[in-house]
Motif scaffolding. Structure first.
Motif, mmCIF file in Angstrom:
data_model
loop_
_atom_site.group_PDB
_atom_site.id
_atom_site.type_symbol
_atom_site.label_atom_id
_atom_site.label_comp_id
_atom_site.label_asym_id
_atom_site.label_seq_id
_atom_site.Cartn_x
_atom_site.Cartn_y
_atom_site.Cartn_z
ATOM 1 N N GLN A 164 66.690 -76.129 -27.943
ATOM 2 C CA GLN A 164 66.193 -77.471 -27.666
ATOM 3 C C GLN A 164 65.042 -77.848 -28.598
ATOM 4 O O GLN A 164 64.804 -79.032 -28.854
ATOM 5 N N SER A 165 64.344 -76.834 -29.101
ATOM 6 C CA SER A 165 63.232 -77.088 -30.032
ATOM 7 C C SER A 165 63.687 -77.136 -31.482
ATOM 8 O O SER A 165 62.866 -77.290 -32.395
ATOM 9 N N GLY A 166 64.979 -76.963 -31.720
ATOM 10 C CA GLY A 166 65.533 -77.155 -33.053
ATOM 11 C C GLY A 166 65.601 -75.928 -33.936
ATOM 12 O O GLY A 166 65.717 -76.057 -35.154
ATOM 13 N N PHE A 167 65.547 -74.728 -33.366
ATOM 14 C CA PHE A 167 65.673 -73.538 -34.206
ATOM 15 C C PHE A 167 66.369 -72.420 -33.447
ATOM 16 O O PHE A 167 66.439 -72.417 -32.215
ATOM 17 N N GLU A 168 66.900 -71.448 -34.211
ATOM 18 C CA GLU A 168 67.523 -70.267 -33.633
ATOM 19 C C GLU A 168 66.590 -69.084 -33.850
ATOM 20 O O GLU A 168 66.223 -68.777 -34.988
ATOM 21 N N PRO A 169 66.163 -68.422 -32.785
ATOM 22 C CA PRO A 169 65.185 -67.345 -32.940
ATOM 23 C C PRO A 169 65.778 -66.119 -33.634
ATOM 24 O O PRO A 169 66.979 -65.865 -33.561
ATOM 25 N N ASN A 170 64.909 -65.375 -34.286
ATOM 26 C CA ASN A 170 65.299 -64.135 -34.949
ATOM 27 C C ASN A 170 65.126 -62.990 -33.948
ATOM 28 O O ASN A 170 64.085 -62.350 -33.875
ATOM 29 N N VAL A 171 66.162 -62.750 -33.135
ATOM 30 C CA VAL A 171 66.085 -61.696 -32.119
ATOM 31 C C VAL A 171 66.373 -60.348 -32.785
ATOM 32 O O VAL A 171 67.504 -60.044 -33.145
ATOM 33 N N LEU A 172 65.337 -59.564 -32.943
ATOM 34 C CA LEU A 172 65.454 -58.283 -33.634
ATOM 35 C C LEU A 172 65.905 -57.163 -32.700
ATOM 36 O O LEU A 172 66.626 -56.252 -33.107
ATOM 37 N N CYS A 173 65.493 -57.239 -31.435
ATOM 38 C CA CYS A 173 65.790 -56.135 -30.520
ATOM 39 C C CYS A 173 65.927 -56.649 -29.092
ATOM 40 O O CYS A 173 65.207 -57.543 -28.666
ATOM 41 N N GLU A 174 66.878 -56.056 -28.363
ATOM 42 C CA GLU A 174 67.028 -56.281 -26.931
ATOM 43 C C GLU A 174 66.869 -54.942 -26.230
ATOM 44 O O GLU A 174 67.320 -53.908 -26.730
ATOM 45 N N SER A 175 66.251 -54.955 -25.058
ATOM 46 C CA SER A 175 66.118 -53.737 -24.260
ATOM 47 C C SER A 175 66.022 -54.121 -22.788
ATOM 48 O O SER A 175 65.462 -55.165 -22.454
ATOM 49 N N SER A 176 66.562 -53.277 -21.933
ATOM 50 C CA SER A 176 66.429 -53.495 -20.497
ATOM 51 C C SER A 176 65.119 -52.929 -19.961
ATOM 52 O O SER A 176 64.769 -53.142 -18.806
ATOM 53 N N ASP A 177 64.383 -52.210 -20.826
ATOM 54 C CA ASP A 177 63.129 -51.570 -20.426
ATOM 55 C C ASP A 177 61.953 -52.358 -20.993
ATOM 56 O O ASP A 177 61.716 -52.372 -22.203
ATOM 57 N N ILE A 178 61.206 -53.013 -20.125
ATOM 58 C CA ILE A 178 60.099 -53.844 -20.577
ATOM 59 C C ILE A 178 58.993 -53.012 -21.223
ATOM 60 O O ILE A 178 58.303 -53.467 -22.137
ATOM 61 N N MET A 179 58.828 -51.746 -20.791
ATOM 62 C CA MET A 179 57.826 -50.887 -21.410
ATOM 63 C C MET A 179 58.177 -50.584 -22.858
ATOM 64 O O MET A 179 57.301 -50.500 -23.716
ATOM 65 N N THR A 180 59.467 -50.427 -23.136
ATOM 66 C CA THR A 180 59.907 -50.205 -24.515
ATOM 67 C C THR A 180 59.577 -51.416 -25.379
ATOM 68 O O THR A 180 59.092 -51.274 -26.510
#
Length: 258
Positions: A164-180
């Motif tokens: 909606q803000s006009g850009f596609e984020p650069n998602v480098l990493c996904e994790s289910s562990d918030i501490m990671t």
């Protein structure tokens, strides 16, 4: 050969009422016994990490002081995992992030909303700036996100806001562990997008936590339990401890539903 016997509609209604009466008698006997012997038993709770770490410790400590014969079993996972544990009856109570799939299955006590924050390590920060950060300022930075799940959660919420803000984020990493994610952010890998309560997960950290604005992004936690399932008295009493922090503007189940 014997005939197959099937209940009539009236028979099914009678069966349902009989089961409810038996359940009420059993729970009444248990409560009378608990009244004489003192509340006792085990409460099985499932929680997402960023919610449990801020809401559970003090409540468990206080509850155990009042009811020393009540013990706790804690399970951790993402929201989808917690609902699975509820439905399989491994746990009685869940602390989750909203929204959840098949919400009509559950009674719910909605808790106050909290903003999403950008957790920024020294490699990306500028001094000790803890002022809010605009979403567009994250457009060219590597982003670390909680792994997408079934339904619409922080991952999808963040991506939709960026779109909606006009850009596609650069998602480098996904994790289910918030501490990671926080550890990666602190080491300079990227910017972690986390709920504000995540600040309490790291007692000593060089991370800056800056609230995201323009637009503001929020997430909401809730206490949930299965409808039409008998709750132990310890579980019902423990759920009541959360009513003191509920968002008064939210549509929540009344205590009479417990």
């Amino acid at each position: 050969m014997g005939r197959m016997v099937r209940l009539t509609e009236a028979g099914r209604i009678l069966q349902l009422r009989a089961e409810q009466i038996i359940g009420l008698v059993d729970s009444t006997v248990s409560e009378i016994s608990e009244h004489h012997k003192g509340l006792r038993g085990t409460i099985s709770i499932g929680t997402v990490a960023s919610t449990g770490v801020t809401l559970l410790p003090e409540r468990i400590r206080s509850f155990h002081q009042s009811y020393p014969m009540v013990y706790f079993q804690l399970w951790e996972g993402d929201t989808h995992r917690i609902t699975e544990l509820l439905e399989s009856r491994v746990i009685e109570v869940g602390l989750v992030r909203l929204p959840i799939d098949h919400a009509k299955k559950y009674n719910m006590l909605q808790l106050p909303t909290e903003p999403l924050m950008a957790a920024i390590g020294p490699a990306w920060s500028e001094g000790d700036d803890e002022s809010p950060i605009r979403l567009s300022d994250l457009a060219d930075l590597p982003i670390l996100l909680l792994r997408r799940q079934h339904g619409t959660f922080i991952y999808e919420q963040f991506l939709e806001a960026c779109k909606q803000s006009g850009f596609e984020p650069n998602v480098l990493c996904e994790s289910s562990d918030i501490m990671t994610l926080l550890a990666l952010a602190e080491s300079g890998v990227g910017i972690a997008i986390v709920p504000k309560s995540a600040i309490n997960l790291r007692a000593s950290t060089s991370l800056q936590f800056r609230e995201i604005i323009e637009p503001s992004l929020e997430t909401t936690a809730a206490v949930i339990w299965l409808k039409n399932r008998f709750l132990s008295t310890p579980a019902r009493r423990f759920i009541e401890t959360f009513s003191t922090i509920k968002d008064k503007s939210s549509n929540v189940e009344s205590k009479s539903r417990l």
